[in-house]
Design an enzyme around this catalytic site. Structure first.
Site, PDB file in Angstrom:
ATOM      1  CE  LYS A  86      -4.018   1.838   2.574  1.00 16.35           C
ATOM      2  NZ  LYS A  86      -4.892   1.616   3.749  1.00 16.35           N
ATOM      3  CB  SER A 134      -8.212   3.410   2.664  1.00 17.98           C
ATOM      4  OG  SER A 134      -7.394   2.823   3.671  1.00 17.98           O
ATOM      5  CB  SER A 194      -8.398   0.519   5.535  1.00 20.09           C
ATOM      6  OG  SER A 194      -9.161   1.668   5.381  1.00 20.09           O
TER       7      SER A 194
HETATM    8  N1  GLN Z   1     -13.260   3.435   6.039  1.00 19.31           N
HETATM    9  C1  GLN Z   1     -12.740   3.924   7.278  1.00 19.31           C
HETATM   10  C2  GLN Z   1     -12.498   5.397   7.200  1.00 19.31           C
HETATM   11  O1  GLN Z   1     -12.838   5.974   6.229  1.00 19.31           O
HETATM   12  C3  GLN Z   1     -11.509   3.175   7.654  1.00 19.31           C
HETATM   13  C4  GLN Z   1     -10.278   3.704   7.072  1.00 19.31           C
HETATM   14  C5  GLN Z   1      -9.080   2.895   7.421  1.00 19.31           C
HETATM   15  O2  GLN Z   1      -9.173   1.849   8.052  1.00 19.31           O
HETATM   16  N2  GLN Z   1      -7.936   3.411   7.068  1.00 19.31           N
HETATM   17  O3  GLN Z   1     -12.022   5.980   8.101  1.00 19.31           O
END
Ligand code: GLN
Length: 501
Positions: free
Chosen positions: A73, A148, A172
Site C-alpha cells: 500500500k 482504503s 481498511s
Molecule cells: N473506512 C474507514 C475510514 O474511512 C476506515 C479507514 C481505514 O481503516 N484506514 O475511516
C-alpha cells in the site's frame, strides 16, 4: 498458494525471476483496467528475484516468502521509492527509508512488485478518495474494491500480486478483502511495527496482510509481526513458532460468540442468510456458538468518527509545504509578493488535500478545540473504554466473535461518494476492533447475487458468474479474537476455508 510456489521454487520447477516476470506481465495486461498500482517497481522486483535464484543455485535454504511477489500500500515507505499515500500533497515525495515491515520482508527475500492505490491518507471505504485514479473491483469492474486498501485487495484478487500489505484504521484491510473476495487480517494493536507507515490515526492504525488464503495471510503476518524498538507501541511477539504452523484444521472445542447487537432486524436478509450458513458450517466443525452482548457497540461508529478525525487533524499538521512533499508558494506569482509562511501553509494544504481529508481535519480540529474537547474527544475516549470492556467481558465467555465484515457486498462507483455518512456506515462492523485494539480477520464466506432474492450459496467467493445469471458478489465473514490471539483467529478461519476443499 505461497507454499505451493515455494515448493516449486525449491524443486527447480520455476524460478523467482520467471515468477516475477509472470506477475509483471499480469500487471501489464490487467492493470490498465483494474488500476490497482500507483507505482510498479519492475527493475527492483526482478533484481530481488534474481538474488533468490542465486541463493537457490548455491543450494541455500530460502524462506517461505523468498521470491514470492507482493504489493505494498502506498502509505508504507520503501527507501528511494515514491510514497504518495494517495494524496497530491505527497505527489513528489520519495521515502528516505524502509518501513520496519519492508525491512523485515526484504530480509526474507520477498519480492516487491509495486505500490498500490488507496483512499487519500487511508480515509475512505471505496478507494474513490484517491487523488490519482479509480481502482476497479476485479469481480465486477462496475463496482468499487472497497477501501482504503482497495489497490492491495484488487491486486491480489486480480492475480496481479500473490500477497499484499495494507493498513487498517477502521476496517481498511478487512472491508476491501470482503468486497474483493480475498482474506485480510488486522493484527492486534502493537503487534506489527508502524514505523514508516504514513500515519492516519495513531491509536487505531495497524499494518496487516492480504492474500488469497488464510495460510498465505498467516505466512506474511508471521514475517512482519514483532517488537520494534523504533515503534514504542509494539510488543514482543511471545509466539514460539510462525503462525502458519498453528493451522492444524482442528477447531473442535472452540466457541464463537454472536453479538445480538450485530444481528438486528435491519441486517440485510441476504447477508443474514450467508452468515447463518457460515455459522452452521462452523458448528459442523465442532465449534460451539453462543449469543453474547456487546452493549456499547452501538456507539462504535460515532466514537470512531470523533477520535479518528482528532488524530487525523493532529497527524496531518505536518503536511505544511515545508517538511514533506509539495509546496504551493506562487499564488501571487511575483517576486515582490512572495507568500508569507502562513500563506504557504494555507495554499499548500488547500491545493494538496482532497475534500474528505479537509472534512476530517476540520472535524478533528473542531472537536479538539477549547470548550469542545471535553464534550467530544474526552467523552468519546470514555465510551471507547466501555467498548473495550465489552470485549473483555465477552472474551471471558467465548474464544472468538463472529459477524459479517460489511453490511453489504461491493457497491457501485459513485453510489456513496456524495454522501459521507452513507460511506461511513460501511465501517459499522469493523471499527470496533480498532477501537478495542483486538485482532480481526475477514475471509470469504459466500456470495450474494445482486438483484436476486434467493439465498446465496457458500463457497462461491471469487466466482463472478452465478448460475442464475446475475453477478455473484463476494462477502466476508469477520472473526475477532482476544488481544494477541491471532493464532486462534487464523486457525478458525483456516479450518472454515479448508472445509470447502
Ligand atoms: N473506512 C474507514 C475510514 O474511512 C476506515 C479507514 C481505514 O481503516 N484506514 O475511516
Amino acid at each position: 498458494m505461497i507454499r505451493d510456489l515455494h515448493e516449486k521454487l525449491v524443486g527447480g520447477e520455476i524460478t523467482a525471476v520467471g515468477l516475477t516476470e509472470k506477475y509483471l506481465q499480469a500487471i501489464d495486461t490487467k492493470d490498465g483496467e483494474i488500476g490497482a498500482y500507483l507505482t510498479v517497481l519492475r527493475e527492483q522486483a526482478l533484481e530481488e528475484a534474481f538474488f533468490v535464484d542465486e541463493q537457490l543455485k548455491r543450494g541455500e535454504t530460502i524462506d517461505l516468502l523468498a521470491g514470492i511477489p507482493g504489493a505494498i500500500k502506498d502509505n508504507i515507505c520503501i527507501a528511494h521509492v515514491r510514497a504518495t499515500a494517495g494524496s497530491k500533497i505527497l505527489d513528489n515525495y520519495i521515502a528516505p527509508y524502509d518501513a520496519t515491515v519492508i525491512g523485515k520482508i526484504k530480509g526474507r527475500g520477498a519480492v516487491v512488485l509495486g505500490k498500490t492505490n488507496m483512499d487519500e491518507f487511508a480515509m475512505g471505504s471505496s478507494t474513490e478518495n484517491s487523488a490519482y485514479q479509480k481502482t476497479k473491483n476485479p469481480v465486477d469492474i462496475g463496482r468499487v474494491p472497497g477501501g482504503s486498501s482497495g489497490g492491495s485487495a484488487a491486486a491480489v484478487a486480480a492475480g496481479e500480486a500473490v500477497w499484499a500489505l495494507g493498513s487498517d484504521t477502521g476496517g481498511s484491510i478487512r472491508q476491501p478483502a470482503s468486497f474483493c473476495g480475498v482474506v485480510g487480517l488486522k493484527p492486534t494493536y502493537g503487534r506489527v511495527s508502524r514505523r514508516g507507515l504514513i500515519a492516519m490515526a495513531s491509536s487505531l492504525d495497524q499494518i496487516g496482510p492480504l492474500g488469497v488464503s488464510v495460510e498465505d495471510v498467516a505466512i506474511v503476518f508471521s514475517r512482519i509481526a514483532g517488537f520494534d524498538k523504533k515503534d514504542a507501541t509494539t510488543a514482543p511477539s511471545g509466539n514460539d513458532k510462525p503462525f502458519e504452523e498453528y493451522l492444524t484444521g482442528d477447531i473442535k472445542r472452540l466457541s464463537i460468540g454472536i453479538p445480538t447487537e450485530y444481528f438486528s432486524e435491519s441486517l440485510d436478509p441476504r447477508v443474514r442468510a450467508v452468515t447463518d450458513q457460515t455459522l452452521e458450517r462452523f458448528k459442523t466443525l465442532g465449534v460451539t456458538v453462543k449469543e453474547i452482548s456487546l452493549p456499547h457497540s452501538q456507539y462504535a461508529l460515532p466514537v470512531y468518527y470523533i477520535i479518528m478525525p482528532c488524530e487525523v487533524s493532529s497527524n496531518l499538521a505536518r503536511f505544511d509545504g515545508i517538511k514533506y512533499g509539495m509546496r504551493v508558494n506562487d499564488i501571487k506569482n511575483s517576486f515582490a509578493h512572495t507568500n508569507g509562511l502562513l500563506e504557504t501553509y494555507l495554499d499548500t494544504r488547500r491545493v494538496g488535500f482532497g475534500t474528505e481529508v479537509k472534512r476530517r481535519v476540520m472535524l478533528g480540529t473542531y472537536a479538539l478545540s477549547a470548550g469542545y474537547y471535553d464534550a467530544y474527544y474526552l467523552k468519546a475516549q470514555k465510551v471507547r473504554a466501555l467498548i473495550k470492556r465489552d470485549f473483555e467481558e465477552a472474551f471471558k465467555q467465548v474464544d472468538l466473535i463472529f459477524s459479517p465484515t460489511t453490511p453489504e457486498p461491493a457497491f457501485r462507483f459513485g453510489e456513496k461518494g456524495d454522501d459521507p455518512l452513507k460511506m461511513y456506515l460501511s465501517d459499522i462492523y469493523t471499527v470496533t476492533a480498532n477501537l478495542a485494539g483486538i485482532p480481526a480477520i475477514s475471509f470469504p464466506m459466500g456470495t450474494i447475487e445482486e438483484g436476486l432474492p434467493r439465498p446465496p450459496r457458500l463457497g462461491e467467493a471469487g466466482r463472478s458468474e452465478s448460475k442464475a445469471g446475475g453477478k455473484a458478489l463476494p462477502i466476508g465473514g469477520q472473526l475477532s479474537a482476544k488481544w494477541f490471539d491471532e493464532e486462534t483467529l487464523l486457525r478458525a478461519a483456516d479450518a472454515f476455508e479448508k472445509s470447502f476443499k
